[in-house]
Design a protein around this motif. Structure first.
Motif, PDB file in Angstrom:
ATOM      1  N   TYR A  62      -4.998  -2.110  -8.451  1.00 33.64           N
ATOM      2  CA  TYR A  62      -5.030  -0.683  -8.752  1.00 33.64           C
ATOM      3  C   TYR A  62      -4.487   0.142  -7.594  1.00 33.64           C
ATOM      4  N   SER A  63      -3.731   1.173  -7.944  1.00 29.53           N
ATOM      5  CA  SER A  63      -3.286   2.173  -6.981  1.00 29.53           C
ATOM      6  C   SER A  63      -4.256   3.342  -7.032  1.00 29.53           C
ATOM      7  N   SER A  64      -4.844   3.672  -5.903  1.00 30.39           N
ATOM      8  CA  SER A  64      -5.773   4.810  -5.873  1.00 30.39           C
ATOM      9  C   SER A  64      -5.035   6.127  -6.079  1.00 30.39           C
ATOM     10  N   LEU A  65      -3.767   6.162  -5.720  1.00 35.79           N
ATOM     11  CA  LEU A  65      -2.981   7.386  -5.899  1.00 35.79           C
ATOM     12  C   LEU A  65      -2.651   7.622  -7.366  1.00 35.79           C
ATOM     13  N   PHE A  66      -2.185   6.577  -8.064  1.00 32.36           N
ATOM     14  CA  PHE A  66      -1.782   6.711  -9.461  1.00 32.36           C
ATOM     15  C   PHE A  66      -2.908   6.409 -10.430  1.00 32.36           C
ATOM     16  N   ASN A  67      -4.010   5.826  -9.940  1.00 36.91           N
ATOM     17  CA  ASN A  67      -5.157   5.483 -10.779  1.00 36.91           C
ATOM     18  C   ASN A  67      -4.744   4.561 -11.925  1.00 36.91           C
ATOM     19  N   ALA A  68      -3.874   3.600 -11.586  1.00 35.78           N
ATOM     20  CA  ALA A  68      -3.342   2.671 -12.579  1.00 35.78           C
ATOM     21  C   ALA A  68      -3.013   1.347 -11.905  1.00 35.78           C
ATOM     22  N   ALA A  69      -2.856   0.324 -12.735  1.00 37.55           N
ATOM     23  CA  ALA A  69      -2.511  -1.004 -12.230  1.00 37.55           C
ATOM     24  C   ALA A  69      -1.449  -1.616 -13.118  1.00 37.55           C
ATOM     25  N   LEU A 174      10.786   7.411  -9.002  1.00 37.52           N
ATOM     26  CA  LEU A 174      11.500   8.584  -8.512  1.00 37.52           C
ATOM     27  C   LEU A 174      10.873   9.161  -7.248  1.00 37.52           C
ATOM     28  N   SER A 175       9.551   9.355  -7.253  1.00 34.59           N
ATOM     29  CA  SER A 175       8.890   9.960  -6.094  1.00 34.59           C
ATOM     30  C   SER A 175       9.014   9.079  -4.858  1.00 34.59           C
ATOM     31  N   ASN A 176       8.907   7.775  -5.044  1.00 36.13           N
ATOM     32  CA  ASN A 176       9.050   6.857  -3.918  1.00 36.13           C
ATOM     33  C   ASN A 176      10.480   6.831  -3.395  1.00 36.13           C
ATOM     34  N   ALA A 177      11.442   6.910  -4.317  1.00 30.81           N
ATOM     35  CA  ALA A 177      12.846   6.910  -3.900  1.00 30.81           C
ATOM     36  C   ALA A 177      13.151   8.104  -3.007  1.00 30.81           C
ATOM     37  N   LEU A 178      12.495   9.226  -3.278  1.00 30.35           N
ATOM     38  CA  LEU A 178      12.748  10.433  -2.498  1.00 30.35           C
ATOM     39  C   LEU A 178      11.967  10.486  -1.190  1.00 30.35           C
ATOM     40  N   PHE A 179      10.725   9.986  -1.217  1.00 31.51           N
ATOM     41  CA  PHE A 179       9.838  10.262  -0.082  1.00 31.51           C
ATOM     42  C   PHE A 179       9.303   9.023   0.632  1.00 31.51           C
ATOM     43  N   SER A 180       9.592   7.826   0.149  1.00 29.53           N
ATOM     44  CA  SER A 180       9.110   6.611   0.822  1.00 29.53           C
ATOM     45  C   SER A 180      10.261   5.918   1.553  1.00 29.53           C
ATOM     46  N   LYS A 200       7.262  17.072   4.122  1.00 21.47           N
ATOM     47  CA  LYS A 200       6.417  16.321   5.053  1.00 21.47           C
ATOM     48  C   LYS A 200       5.108  15.897   4.393  1.00 21.47           C
ATOM     49  N   ARG A 201       4.552  16.768   3.534  1.00 26.32           N
ATOM     50  CA  ARG A 201       3.310  16.425   2.845  1.00 26.32           C
ATOM     51  C   ARG A 201       3.531  15.245   1.912  1.00 26.32           C
ATOM     52  N   LEU A 202       4.629  15.275   1.175  1.00 26.91           N
ATOM     53  CA  LEU A 202       4.909  14.194   0.224  1.00 26.91           C
ATOM     54  C   LEU A 202       5.248  12.894   0.936  1.00 26.91           C
ATOM     55  N   LYS A 203       5.947  12.984   2.054  1.00 26.38           N
ATOM     56  CA  LYS A 203       6.235  11.772   2.824  1.00 26.38           C
ATOM     57  C   LYS A 203       4.940  11.157   3.356  1.00 26.38           C
ATOM     58  N   ALA A 204       4.022  12.000   3.797  1.00 25.45           N
ATOM     59  CA  ALA A 204       2.742  11.488   4.288  1.00 25.45           C
ATOM     60  C   ALA A 204       1.924  10.889   3.150  1.00 25.45           C
ATOM     61  N   LEU A 205       1.975  11.524   1.985  1.00 20.97           N
ATOM     62  CA  LEU A 205       1.214  11.050   0.832  1.00 20.97           C
ATOM     63  C   LEU A 205       1.746   9.721   0.309  1.00 20.97           C
ATOM     64  N   LEU A 206       3.056   9.613   0.204  1.00 22.31           N
ATOM     65  CA  LEU A 206       3.673   8.430  -0.390  1.00 22.31           C
ATOM     66  C   LEU A 206       4.004   7.357   0.624  1.00 22.31           C
ATOM     67  N   GLY A 207       3.948   7.684   1.900  1.00 22.48           N
ATOM     68  CA  GLY A 207       4.107   6.686   2.935  1.00 22.48           C
ATOM     69  C   GLY A 207       5.543   6.356   3.236  1.00 22.48           C
ATOM     70  N   SER A 208       6.153   7.062   4.169  1.00 21.63           N
ATOM     71  CA  SER A 208       7.519   6.759   4.584  1.00 21.63           C
ATOM     72  C   SER A 208       7.570   5.344   5.125  1.00 21.63           C
TER      73      SER A 208
END
Length: 223
Positions: A62-69, A174-180, A200-208
Motif C-alpha cells: 500500500y502507498s500511504s500517499l495514494f491509499n491504494a495498492a 504523470l505527477s511522478n514524471a514531473l516531480f520525482s 518545491k512542495r510537490l517535489k518534497a511530497l513525491l520525493g525527488s
C-alpha cells in the motif's frame, strides 16, 4: 507486378506458418530482455509452473500517499506470458484512494470492478474527458498511451482486476514524471505555470529521486 505480389504473399504465408510452429515462448529471465521481449526457455526446461502464477491472491504494497495498492503479473513475475501479448494486475483501493493520472506506453488496459465503486476517467489526445462511475461487474477500457485514472468514490474498499494487451505494458505516472526527478525547478515552473513554492512542495511530497532515469517496468506506488 503481379509476380512480385505473389512472391510477397507466399513469403508472408510461409512466415506465418513458421511462427505457428512454436506453441509458446516461456521467458528465460536469466537472459537479457530485447525489444521483442525475452528469449525462450528451452522446451525441455518448461514445466506446468511456468503457466500459472498465484501472486495476485494478495494485495500489493500500500502507498500511504495514494491509499491504494497494485500487485502486478507481468512477464518478469509470470514468465509464461512472454510473447502472448497480455498481462494482469490487481488493484486494491481504500475509500478516497486513487490510482493517479498515468499512461501505459506499451498497452491498452481493461479494468473489471470486482468489489466496490470506482470513478474512472481517460483523456483523449484532443483533451476530451471521458468519465464514468463503475460498480461491481462493470468494465472500462483505456486505449494505449492515453492518460487515465481511478478513484474510489464509494464507502468500502474496492477491488479491481486489470488486464493489459502486452506482457510488459510499462507505466508512467504523470505527477511522478514531473516531480520525482532532478529536473531543475525553474523548468518545471516554466512548463507547468506553477510557482516555485508549489513545485518545491510537490517535489518534497513525491520525493525527488536525484536521477533522471527510473527503474524500467516498475509499478511501485510506495511513496
Amino acid at each position: 507486378m503481379l509476380h512480385n505480389i505473389l512472391v510477397l504473399f507466399s513469403f508472408l504465408v510461409v512466415s506465418s506458418a513458421q511462427a505457428g510452429v512454436v506453441d509458446f515462448c516461456v521467458a528465460d529471465l536469466s537472459a537479457p530482455q530485447g525489444p521483442a521481449g525475452y528469449s525462450c526457455k528451452p522446451p525441455a526446461e518448461v514445466t506446468a509452473d511456468d503457466f500459472m502464477y498465484s501472486g495476485l491472491s494478495v494485495p500489493g504494497n500500500y502507498s500511504s500517499l495514494f491509499n491504494a495498492a497494485i500487485n502486478i503479473a507481468f512477464v518478469d513475475q509470470f514468465p509464461g506470458l512472454n510473447g502472448l501479448g497480455l498481462a494482469m494486475a490487481r488493484v486494491d483501493v481504500n475509500p478516497g484512494g486513487v490510482v493517479p493520472m498515468h499512461h501505459h506506453p506499451g498497452a491498452s488496459e481493461t479494468i473489471l470492478i470486482a468489489k466496490g465503486t470506482i470513478t474512472a476517467g481517460l483523456i483523449s489526445s484532443d483533451n476530451t474527458v471521458y468519465l464514468k462511475t463503475l460498480n461491481e461487474g462493470d468494465i472500462m477500457v483505456f486505449p494505449q498511451g492515453l492518460l487515465h485514472f481511478q478513484v474510489n468514490t464509494g464507502k468500502t474498499q474496492a477491488l479491481v482486476w486489470v488486464s493489459f494487451s502486452s506482457s510488459n505494458p510499462g507505466l508512467q505516472i504523470l505527477s511522478n514524471a514531473l516531480f520525482s526527478n532532478n529536473l531543475p525547478s525553474e523548468y518545471i515552473e516554466k512548463t507547468t505555470y506553477l510557482d516555485d513554492d508549489e513545485v518545491k512542495r510537490l517535489k518534497a511530497l513525491l520525493g525527488s529521486s536525484g536521477v533522471i532515469h527510473g527503474k524500467e517496468g516498475s509499478l511501485s506506488l510506495s511513496l
